[in-house]
Motif scaffolding. Structure first.
Motif, short mmCIF file in Angstrom:
data_model
loop_
_atom_site.label_atom_id
_atom_site.label_comp_id
_atom_site.label_asym_id
_atom_site.label_seq_id
_atom_site.Cartn_x
_atom_site.Cartn_y
_atom_site.Cartn_z
N ILE A 181 -60.89 -13.50 74.79
CA ILE A 181 -62.30 -13.68 74.44
C ILE A 181 -63.02 -14.34 75.59
N THR A 182 -62.37 -15.34 76.20
CA THR A 182 -62.97 -16.01 77.36
C THR A 182 -63.23 -15.00 78.47
N HIS A 183 -62.30 -14.07 78.65
CA HIS A 183 -62.45 -13.10 79.72
C HIS A 183 -63.41 -11.97 79.36
N ILE A 184 -63.54 -11.65 78.09
CA ILE A 184 -64.44 -10.57 77.70
C ILE A 184 -65.90 -11.04 77.65
N THR A 185 -66.12 -12.33 77.45
CA THR A 185 -67.49 -12.84 77.33
C THR A 185 -68.33 -12.58 78.59
N PRO A 186 -67.83 -12.86 79.81
CA PRO A 186 -68.64 -12.54 80.99
C PRO A 186 -68.95 -11.05 81.09
N PHE A 187 -67.98 -10.21 80.73
CA PHE A 187 -68.24 -8.77 80.71
C PHE A 187 -69.38 -8.44 79.74
N CYS A 188 -69.34 -9.05 78.57
CA CYS A 188 -70.36 -8.79 77.55
C CYS A 188 -71.73 -9.28 78.00
N GLU A 189 -71.76 -10.40 78.70
CA GLU A 189 -73.04 -10.90 79.23
C GLU A 189 -73.64 -9.90 80.21
N LYS A 190 -72.80 -9.30 81.03
CA LYS A 190 -73.27 -8.27 81.98
C LYS A 190 -73.69 -7.01 81.24
N LEU A 191 -72.91 -6.62 80.22
CA LEU A 191 -73.21 -5.43 79.44
C LEU A 191 -74.57 -5.54 78.76
N ALA A 192 -74.89 -6.71 78.28
CA ALA A 192 -76.16 -6.90 77.57
C ALA A 192 -77.35 -6.53 78.45
#
Length: 176
Positions: free
Chosen positions: A33-44
């Protein structure tokens, strides 16, 4: 551009810390989850990615929370494939679908969806006008309350005029 998998990154804490931690059984999930959160911030905020395929990568109800938030904000993503992940159905996913008025294809096949999830999804379908195709195949949990699940889906389809393809295979509707 298409992201097709997440590689588990393993424990990032020092070994002596992870060996004694009471959170040891769930550390890999928390770290993902910690690693997917930065990806999700970029995806947004991403304006170029049109398709996102996360197929059988182990996303579960915790992982979907930051992803759902990104989906609710993103205005360019058109296809989201989450097939084969044990998502269950967090409320955040249905809310993201309702908020995102650009997503056209959603594949939730083999995601351990049950009747309560289908009810949430039906509510979101009634509020979205962009979704053209929905795949909810191979979710055997729906079978336990097929009448209720199908009634809520039918009610949503009476309101939603954009959905042109509904894929619902390998489910038992004999008692419907």
């Amino acid at each position: 551009q298409c992201i097709t998998h997440i590689k588990p990154l393993g424990d990032t804490l020092p070994k002596d810390t992870t060996e004694t931690s009471p959170l040891k059984p769930i550390l890999p999930r928390l770290q993902c989850i910690t690693h997917i959160t930065p990806f999700c911030e970029k995806l947004a905020k991403n304006t170029t990615l049109l398709e996102l395929h996360f197929v059988r990568v182990g996303l579960d109800c915790l992982h979907i929370i930051p992803l759902a938030l990104a989906i609710s904000i993103n205005t360019h993503l058109r296809t989201l494939i989450l097939r084969g992940n044990p998502l269950g159905c967090p409320e955040e996913l249905a809310e993201a679908l309702a908020a995102n008025q650009h997503l056209e294809v959603l594949d939730l096949s083999e995601t351990l969806m049950g009747p309560e999830c289908l009810n949430r999804l039906a509510g979101a379908l009634a509020r979205t006008s962009s979704l053209r195709a929905l795949n909810i195949s191979k979710n055997k949990g729906i079978n336990s309350c097929i009448n209720q699940a199908m009634e809520s889906l039918a009610a949503a389809l009476r309101v939603n005029s954009s959905l042109t393809t509904l894929i619902f295979t390998e489910s038992d509707i004999s008692n419907w």
